[in-house]
Scaffold this motif. Sequence first.
Motif, PDB file in Angstrom:
ATOM      1  N   GLN A 237       0.821  -1.208   0.000  1.00  0.00           N
ATOM      2  CA  GLN A 237       0.000   0.000   0.000  1.00  0.00           C
ATOM      3  C   GLN A 237       0.860   1.266   0.000  1.00  0.00           C
ATOM      4  O   GLN A 237       1.882   1.334   0.678  1.00  0.00           O
ATOM      5  N   THR A 238       0.409   2.256  -0.756  1.00  0.00           N
ATOM      6  CA  THR A 238       1.117   3.531  -0.795  1.00  0.00           C
ATOM      7  C   THR A 238       0.894   4.340   0.485  1.00  0.00           C
ATOM      8  O   THR A 238       1.692   5.231   0.799  1.00  0.00           O
ATOM      9  N   TYR A 239      -0.181   4.054   1.205  1.00  0.00           N
ATOM     10  CA  TYR A 239      -0.400   4.725   2.485  1.00  0.00           C
ATOM     11  C   TYR A 239       0.571   4.135   3.504  1.00  0.00           C
ATOM     12  O   TYR A 239       0.620   2.919   3.692  1.00  0.00           O
TER      13      TYR A 239
ATOM     14  N   VAL B 127      -8.430   7.255   2.889  1.00  0.00           N
ATOM     15  CA  VAL B 127      -8.064   8.142   3.994  1.00  0.00           C
ATOM     16  C   VAL B 127      -8.110   9.595   3.549  1.00  0.00           C
ATOM     17  O   VAL B 127      -8.640  10.469   4.256  1.00  0.00           O
ATOM     18  N   GLU B 128      -7.581   9.874   2.380  1.00  0.00           N
ATOM     19  CA  GLU B 128      -7.624  11.243   1.865  1.00  0.00           C
ATOM     20  C   GLU B 128      -9.059  11.737   1.732  1.00  0.00           C
ATOM     21  O   GLU B 128      -9.359  12.890   2.041  1.00  0.00           O
TER      22      GLU B 128
ATOM     23  N   LEU C 292      -5.941   2.381   0.407  1.00  0.00           N
ATOM     24  CA  LEU C 292      -5.968   3.066   1.696  1.00  0.00           C
ATOM     25  C   LEU C 292      -5.687   4.552   1.548  1.00  0.00           C
ATOM     26  O   LEU C 292      -6.317   5.386   2.208  1.00  0.00           O
ATOM     27  N   GLN C 293      -4.755   4.900   0.678  1.00  0.00           N
ATOM     28  CA  GLN C 293      -4.415   6.303   0.450  1.00  0.00           C
ATOM     29  C   GLN C 293      -5.625   7.092  -0.018  1.00  0.00           C
ATOM     30  O   GLN C 293      -5.933   8.168   0.503  1.00  0.00           O
TER      31      GLN C 293
ATOM     32  N   TRP D 227      -0.005   1.808   8.631  1.00  0.00           N
ATOM     33  CA  TRP D 227      -1.050   0.797   8.784  1.00  0.00           C
ATOM     34  C   TRP D 227      -0.579  -0.330   9.703  1.00  0.00           C
ATOM     35  O   TRP D 227       0.607  -0.555   9.906  1.00  0.00           O
TER      36      TRP D 227
ATOM     37  N   ASN E  30      -3.280   1.603  -4.042  1.00  0.00           N
ATOM     38  CA  ASN E  30      -3.639   2.973  -3.660  1.00  0.00           C
ATOM     39  C   ASN E  30      -4.903   3.042  -2.816  1.00  0.00           C
ATOM     40  O   ASN E  30      -5.350   4.141  -2.470  1.00  0.00           O
TER      41      ASN E  30
END
Length: 238
Positions: free
Chosen positions: A32-34, A116-117, A112-113, A37, A110
Amino acid sequence: MSQRIDGMVSVVITNYNRALYLRECLDHIREQTYPNWEMIFIDDASTDDSVQVAREWHEQYRQVWSEDHRMVMHTLPRNIGFAGALNVGLYLARGEYIAIQDSDDYSHVNRLQRQVEFLQNHPEVELVGTNYYSFPSDAPMKRELANWLRYGDEIGKVYGRGGHCVCHGTILFRGRLFDQIGGPTRRITGAEDYEFIAKALNAKAKIENLPEPLYFYRLHNNQRSVQYYKRKESNDDK
């Protein structure tokens, strides 16, 4: 109640006999990019090699993870069913946000990113799902975009009519929502996802879906929801 960790996403994965698909599921969370976690993996007394696969995967990667990452593995001593296993994971989640992930599916890196954003930019929204691709397990590139989801005010209207228009495996929500309403119960076997969303809406939580497909839903003969999937896809009220 312990303080939730700001910015952290707790990814709750429940599993029962999904050893064949686990590495792909876990790899896509790892990628994940976020950045912030934790993974909460609950095995519901599997009789296959699921626990071994998960432990070997964890051992392979834990030495290179940053302090932002951790994996909590909990193996239940007996099978208690989806709702029970999910609630164990939800209670163990420490994050400001909680994401659901089915162990036979996988998420876009992408996912989660983006979610969340979205919640950060829309403080009035408590829970956000995404669109997704379904695919046959034996033909992973044969993907079909879901068309039964709804958006905006239509979501509440659909649930008000007894319909369903949020894919449970895609949802990410604020931890405070779980603290307020709890998780699913065992009252509606096979429709725990519907019950949780309906309960959130009844608590006046605002819910949204992202039109971007950020999840990959695997179709196979042993999937838990196989008896419900075709009904969802063909029901015009959803």
